[in-house]
Design a protein around this motif. Structure first.
Motif, PDB file in Angstrom:
ATOM      1  N   PHE A 122      -4.641 -12.277  -0.456  1.00  0.00           N
ATOM      2  CA  PHE A 122      -4.609 -10.797  -0.667  1.00  0.00           C
ATOM      3  C   PHE A 122      -4.970 -10.302  -1.849  1.00  0.00           C
ATOM      4  CE2 PHE A 122      -1.685  -6.991  -1.676  1.00  0.00           C
ATOM      5  CZ  PHE A 122      -1.549  -6.457  -0.423  1.00  0.00           C
ATOM      6  N   LEU A 124      -5.796  -6.951  -3.527  1.00  0.00           N
ATOM      7  CA  LEU A 124      -5.685  -5.318  -3.847  1.00  0.00           C
ATOM      8  C   LEU A 124      -6.129  -5.102  -5.132  1.00  0.00           C
ATOM      9  CD1 LEU A 124      -4.239  -2.788  -2.846  1.00  0.00           C
ATOM     10  CD2 LEU A 124      -2.015  -3.906  -3.820  1.00  0.00           C
ATOM     11  N   THR A 125      -5.407  -5.948  -6.060  1.00  0.00           N
ATOM     12  CA  THR A 125      -5.335  -5.670  -7.462  1.00  0.00           C
ATOM     13  C   THR A 125      -6.865  -5.730  -8.039  1.00  0.00           C
ATOM     14  OG1 THR A 125      -3.403  -6.420  -7.816  1.00  0.00           O
ATOM     15  CG2 THR A 125      -4.581  -6.186  -9.848  1.00  0.00           C
ATOM     16  N   GLY A 130      -3.968  -1.813 -11.343  1.00  0.00           N
ATOM     17  CA  GLY A 130      -3.018  -2.870 -10.976  1.00  0.00           C
ATOM     18  C   GLY A 130      -1.829  -1.837 -10.176  1.00  0.00           C
ATOM     19  N   SER A 131      -1.121  -1.383 -11.072  1.00  0.00           N
ATOM     20  CA  SER A 131      -0.190  -0.485 -10.750  1.00  0.00           C
ATOM     21  C   SER A 131      -0.592   0.632  -9.793  1.00  0.00           C
ATOM     22  CB  SER A 131       0.796   0.137 -11.661  1.00  0.00           C
ATOM     23  OG  SER A 131       1.488  -1.003 -12.480  1.00  0.00           O
ATOM     24  N   ASP A 132      -1.692   1.266 -10.217  1.00  0.00           N
ATOM     25  CA  ASP A 132      -2.288   2.484  -9.593  1.00  0.00           C
ATOM     26  C   ASP A 132      -3.140   1.886  -8.365  1.00  0.00           C
ATOM     27  OD1 ASP A 132      -3.183   4.734  -8.516  1.00  0.00           O
ATOM     28  OD2 ASP A 132      -4.598   5.140 -10.334  1.00  0.00           O
ATOM     29  N   THR A 157      -3.962 -14.596  -6.057  1.00  0.00           N
ATOM     30  CA  THR A 157      -3.283 -15.855  -5.669  1.00  0.00           C
ATOM     31  C   THR A 157      -3.873 -16.422  -4.751  1.00  0.00           C
ATOM     32  OG1 THR A 157      -1.227 -14.833  -6.508  1.00  0.00           O
ATOM     33  CG2 THR A 157      -1.284 -16.696  -5.261  1.00  0.00           C
ATOM     34  N   HIS A 177      -6.094   7.243  -1.939  1.00  0.00           N
ATOM     35  CA  HIS A 177      -5.410   6.497  -0.868  1.00  0.00           C
ATOM     36  C   HIS A 177      -6.012   6.971   0.609  1.00  0.00           C
ATOM     37  CE1 HIS A 177      -2.576   9.716  -0.583  1.00  0.00           C
ATOM     38  NE2 HIS A 177      -2.156   9.493   0.627  1.00  0.00           N
ATOM     39  N   LYS A 231      -1.566   2.596   4.446  1.00  0.00           N
ATOM     40  CA  LYS A 231      -0.477   2.427   5.111  1.00  0.00           C
ATOM     41  C   LYS A 231      -0.061   0.971   5.363  1.00  0.00           C
ATOM     42  CE  LYS A 231       1.218   6.659   5.151  1.00  0.00           C
ATOM     43  NZ  LYS A 231       1.257   8.075   5.615  1.00  0.00           N
ATOM     44  N   ASP A 238       6.385  -3.457   1.661  1.00  0.00           N
ATOM     45  CA  ASP A 238       7.822  -3.313   2.152  1.00  0.00           C
ATOM     46  C   ASP A 238       8.311  -4.776   3.011  1.00  0.00           C
ATOM     47  OD1 ASP A 238       7.775  -0.768   1.684  1.00  0.00           O
ATOM     48  OD2 ASP A 238       7.608  -0.105   3.764  1.00  0.00           O
ATOM     49  N   THR A 311      11.813   0.692   2.442  1.00  0.00           N
ATOM     50  CA  THR A 311      11.079   0.831   1.288  1.00  0.00           C
ATOM     51  C   THR A 311      11.913   0.818   0.060  1.00  0.00           C
ATOM     52  OG1 THR A 311       9.446   2.096   2.498  1.00  0.00           O
ATOM     53  CG2 THR A 311       9.352   2.220   0.109  1.00  0.00           C
ATOM     54  N   TYR A 360       4.280  -9.041 -10.657  1.00  0.00           N
ATOM     55  CA  TYR A 360       3.766  -9.383  -9.536  1.00  0.00           C
ATOM     56  C   TYR A 360       4.129  -8.555  -8.470  1.00  0.00           C
ATOM     57  CZ  TYR A 360       4.990 -13.733  -7.750  1.00  0.00           C
ATOM     58  OH  TYR A 360       5.748 -14.854  -7.106  1.00  0.00           O
ATOM     59  N   GLY A 362       4.152  -5.483  -7.686  1.00  0.00           N
ATOM     60  CA  GLY A 362       4.747  -4.218  -8.068  1.00  0.00           C
ATOM     61  C   GLY A 362       5.830  -4.481  -9.486  1.00  0.00           C
ATOM     62  N   LEU A 369       9.825   3.720  -9.938  1.00  0.00           N
ATOM     63  CA  LEU A 369       9.114   4.715  -9.667  1.00  0.00           C
ATOM     64  C   LEU A 369       9.340   5.190  -7.847  1.00  0.00           C
ATOM     65  CD1 LEU A 369       6.757   6.357 -11.052  1.00  0.00           C
ATOM     66  CD2 LEU A 369       5.260   5.096  -9.584  1.00  0.00           C
ATOM     67  N   VAL A 370       9.186   3.795  -7.248  1.00  0.00           N
ATOM     68  CA  VAL A 370       9.209   4.100  -5.851  1.00  0.00           C
ATOM     69  C   VAL A 370      10.532   4.485  -5.259  1.00  0.00           C
ATOM     70  CG1 VAL A 370       9.287   2.698  -3.548  1.00  0.00           C
ATOM     71  CG2 VAL A 370       7.442   2.279  -5.547  1.00  0.00           C
ATOM     72  N   ARG A 378      11.504  12.066  -0.699  1.00  0.00           N
ATOM     73  CA  ARG A 378      11.339  11.267   0.831  1.00  0.00           C
ATOM     74  C   ARG A 378      12.405  11.415   1.753  1.00  0.00           C
ATOM     75  NH1 ARG A 378       7.114   7.120  -1.215  1.00  0.00           N
ATOM     76  NH2 ARG A 378       5.537   8.459  -1.580  1.00  0.00           N
TER      77      ARG A 378
HETATM   78  N1  CAA Z   1       5.033   2.929   3.979  1.00  0.00           N
HETATM   79  C1  CAA Z   1       4.390   4.114   4.324  1.00  0.00           C
HETATM   80  N2  CAA Z   1       3.795   5.016   3.579  1.00  0.00           N
HETATM   81  C2  CAA Z   1       3.929   5.211   2.419  1.00  0.00           C
HETATM   82  C3  CAA Z   1       4.643   3.910   1.636  1.00  0.00           C
HETATM   83  C4  CAA Z   1       5.466   3.009   2.512  1.00  0.00           C
HETATM   84  N3  CAA Z   1       6.171   2.055   1.915  1.00  0.00           N
HETATM   85  N4  CAA Z   1       4.558   4.154   0.333  1.00  0.00           N
HETATM   86  C5  CAA Z   1       3.882   5.446   0.183  1.00  0.00           C
HETATM   87  N5  CAA Z   1       3.456   5.875   1.425  1.00  0.00           N
HETATM   88  C6  CAA Z   1       2.683   7.046   1.672  1.00  0.00           C
HETATM   89  C7  CAA Z   1       3.405   8.295   1.016  1.00  0.00           C
HETATM   90  O1  CAA Z   1       4.312   8.765   2.055  1.00  0.00           O
HETATM   91  C8  CAA Z   1       1.912   9.139   1.000  1.00  0.00           C
HETATM   92  O2  CAA Z   1       1.606   9.448   2.237  1.00  0.00           O
HETATM   93  P1  CAA Z   1       0.838  10.983   2.372  1.00  0.00           P
HETATM   94  O3  CAA Z   1      -0.583  10.616   1.999  1.00  0.00           O
HETATM   95  O4  CAA Z   1       0.988  11.352   3.791  1.00  0.00           O
HETATM   96  O5  CAA Z   1       1.449  12.163   1.339  1.00  0.00           O
HETATM   97  C9  CAA Z   1       0.841   7.918   0.558  1.00  0.00           C
HETATM   98  O6  CAA Z   1       1.522   6.832   0.854  1.00  0.00           O
HETATM   99  C10 CAA Z   1       0.794   8.130  -1.064  1.00  0.00           C
HETATM  100  O7  CAA Z   1       2.184   7.639  -1.875  1.00  0.00           O
HETATM  101  P2  CAA Z   1       2.440   7.991  -3.240  1.00  0.00           P
HETATM  102  O8  CAA Z   1       1.874   9.330  -3.503  1.00  0.00           O
HETATM  103  O9  CAA Z   1       3.590   7.408  -3.677  1.00  0.00           O
HETATM  104  O10 CAA Z   1       1.110   7.063  -3.905  1.00  0.00           O
HETATM  105  P3  CAA Z   1       0.899   6.828  -5.589  1.00  0.00           P
HETATM  106  O11 CAA Z   1      -0.635   6.585  -5.853  1.00  0.00           O
HETATM  107  O12 CAA Z   1       1.389   7.876  -6.292  1.00  0.00           O
HETATM  108  O13 CAA Z   1       1.796   5.539  -5.749  1.00  0.00           O
HETATM  109  C11 CAA Z   1       2.534   3.328  -5.678  1.00  0.00           C
HETATM  110  C12 CAA Z   1       1.731   4.572  -4.979  1.00  0.00           C
HETATM  111  C13 CAA Z   1       3.890   3.102  -4.906  1.00  0.00           C
HETATM  112  C14 CAA Z   1       2.525   3.539  -7.002  1.00  0.00           C
HETATM  113  C15 CAA Z   1       1.584   2.195  -5.305  1.00  0.00           C
HETATM  114  O14 CAA Z   1       0.328   2.394  -6.010  1.00  0.00           O
HETATM  115  C16 CAA Z   1       1.999   0.782  -5.627  1.00  0.00           C
HETATM  116  O15 CAA Z   1       2.994   0.053  -4.986  1.00  0.00           O
HETATM  117  N6  CAA Z   1       1.789   0.247  -6.674  1.00  0.00           N
HETATM  118  C17 CAA Z   1       1.882  -1.055  -7.168  1.00  0.00           C
HETATM  119  C18 CAA Z   1       0.840  -1.921  -6.586  1.00  0.00           C
HETATM  120  C19 CAA Z   1       1.305  -3.370  -6.248  1.00  0.00           C
HETATM  121  O16 CAA Z   1       2.473  -3.585  -6.004  1.00  0.00           O
HETATM  122  N7  CAA Z   1       0.359  -4.230  -6.227  1.00  0.00           N
HETATM  123  C20 CAA Z   1       0.721  -5.501  -6.239  1.00  0.00           C
HETATM  124  C21 CAA Z   1      -0.375  -6.406  -5.754  1.00  0.00           C
HETATM  125  S1  CAA Z   1      -0.089  -7.954  -4.834  1.00  0.00           S
HETATM  126  C22 CAA Z   1       0.612  -9.105  -5.951  1.00  0.00           C
HETATM  127  O17 CAA Z   1       1.046  -8.757  -7.141  1.00  0.00           O
HETATM  128  C23 CAA Z   1       0.334 -10.492  -5.124  1.00  0.00           C
HETATM  129  C24 CAA Z   1       0.280 -11.359  -5.884  1.00  0.00           C
HETATM  130  O18 CAA Z   1      -0.006 -11.769  -7.140  1.00  0.00           O
HETATM  131  C25 CAA Z   1       0.950 -12.857  -5.231  1.00  0.00           C
END
Ligand code: CAA
Length: 379
Positions: A122, A124-125, A130-132, A157, A177, A231, A238, A311, A360, A362, A369-370, A378
């Motif tokens: 996967f 993403l990062t 990372g967080s953003d 990973t 986004h 999304k 989630d 969520t 990891y 988040g 923050l969520v 929300r």
């Molecule tokens: N389901 C559906 N929609 C969602 C949602 C959810 N769970 N969460 C947010 N949204 C939607 C919001 O409603 C919003 O929609 P609109 O455009 O319609 O308004 C949109 O998404 C943007 O949401 P935010 O304003 O909250 O976005 P943000 O940029 O301020 O913050 C964040 C988002 C929650 C901080 C997100 O960036 C985040 O989760 N960051 C952490 C990243 C993360 O977890 N990375 C992990 C990487 S994977 C990993 O680590 C794997 C590994 O090594 C094994």
């Protein structure tokens, strides 16, 4: 309300825990020391049906519920957090296809994972994001009958062994986004895999940078529509955050079990450690944290299985269980005293492994923050 596992879930739990105790635990220290991907063990887990728990039955999977997959994850993490990360990362990478893929894409990409042991990653990062997560810089450009993918991913990973990558990219970084697109990329020319990261914990899991240099992506590999990948990413998290939380429960339960056993074996001041109230209170706190974490995980999974928004609960479970695991593992080392600080005893590894769960999928701060966003805007 029923807190009992079904007979089938008890069977899955017992089988996964037996595998964790007999196959994972005896080799966990060795693979950790060598920082080597435990491929024979991962393959055995796949043969037993403990990998790719998210694949629906119609595409060849076992058709597990989210609760089933939490039970499996907790049990496997009990055996080794690093091995479990390698297993769980497949689900993290395949979930976007389950969530956002068409029927044709599910058949094409998911079914092969049920026919042979394959590895997915996967992506993403990025080095600067990372967080953003919405700040992604990896680009997707229309190039006639296909797209071109360019950019750098970090902390991926399974990267060194992956047959398939699910990559988040942007058609225009200014859109944040709203420009993010999710694409499936099968191993091909233009994908450059970095050196394996030398990590504090989860050392046997394979973590690397991945660079995409003008990688050709067929148009039919876009999940959902262009610019609608965000999304899919959020819905994936989630589902996957409760799984990571379940792994924290497994690790914390293991640390607790070691601490209880050791406290009965070791004597100081003429009686076992377990006879001292200072130790009893620590153990009681550890046990409460493990059980409270488990209940949050099960509720987050129950919401998923009942198609209800989860969520907020997923973030409760992730933040609470990760922080609890860190505390429980630290206290387990404390119960062991000097021996706990030595690599000869398993709690040292558990304390190193616990730290990553707070980072990891988040960080513990992002989960808060969520939660705050859910509470204030929300709900
Ligand atoms: N389901 C559906 N929609 C969602 C949602 C959810 N769970 N969460 C947010 N949204 C939607 C919001 O409603 C919003 O929609 P609109 O455009 O319609 O308004 C949109 O998404 C943007 O949401 P935010 O304003 O909250 O976005 P943000 O940029 O301020 O913050 C964040 C988002 C929650 C901080 C997100 O960036 C985040 O989760 N960051 C952490 C990243 C993360 O977890 N990375 C992990 C990487 S994977 C990993 O680590 C794997 C590994 O090594 C094994």
């Amino acid at each position: 309300m029923n807190f009992e596992l079904t007979p089938e879930q008890k069977e899955i739990h017992d089988m996964a825990l037996k595998f964790a105790r007999n196959e994972m635990m005896p080799k966990a220290g060795e693979y950790d020391e060598k920082a080597e991907m435990p491929l024979p063990i991962l393959k055995k887990a796949w043969e037993l049906g403990l990998v790719n728990t998210c694949i629906p039955a119609e595409y060849g999977g076992a058709g597990f519920s989210a609760m089933d997959s939490m039970i499996i994850t907790e049990s496997l993490a009990y055996g080794c957090l690093g091995m479990n990360t390698a297993i769980m990362a497949n689900d993290l990478a395949l979930l976007p296809i389950v969530i956002g893929g068409s029927d044709e894409q599910k058949k094409r990409f998911l079914t092969p994972f049920t026919e042979d042991y394959k590895i997915a990653a996967f992506c993403l990062t990025e080095p600067g994001n990372g967080s953003d997560a919405a700040g992604i810089k990896t680009t997707l450009k229309d190039n006639g009958d296909h797209y071109l993918l360019n950019g750098n991913k970090m902390w991926i990973t399974n990267a060194g062994y992956a047959d398939l990558f699910v990559v988040y990219c942007t058609t225009d970084p200014a859109l944040k986004h709203k420009g993010i697109t999710a694409v499936v990329v099968e191993k091909c020319e233009g994908i450059e895999i970095g050196e394996k990261e030398d990590k504090m914990g989860h050392r046997c899991s394979d973590t690397r940078a991945v660079t995409f240099n003008n990688v050709k992506v067929p148009k039919e590999n876009v999940l959902g529509n262009v610019n609608e990948g965000w999304k899919i990413a959020m819905k994936t998290l989630d589902h996957s955050r409760p799984m990571v939380s379940a792994s924290a429960v497994g690790g914390a339960q293991c640390a607790l079990d070691h601490a209880v056993k050791y406290s009965k074996e070791r004597s100081q001041f003429g009686k076992p450690l377990s006879g001292h109230q200072a130790i009893q209170f620590m153990i009681a706190d550890m046990a409460m944290k493990v059980e409270a974490s488990r209940l949050l995980v099960h509720k987050a999974a129950w919401l998923l299985d009942n198609s209800k928004p989860n969520t907020q609960l997923a973030s409760y479970a992730k933040a609470f269980s990760a922080d609890a695991f860190m505390e429980v593992a630290t206290d387990a080392v404390q119960v062991f005293g000097g021996y706990g600080y030595s690599k000869e005893y398993p709690v040292e590894k558990l304390m190193r492994d616990a730290k990553l769960i707070q980072i990891y999928e988040g960080t513990s701060q992002i989960q808060r923050l969520v939660i705050a966003k859910e509470i204030f805007s929300r709900s």
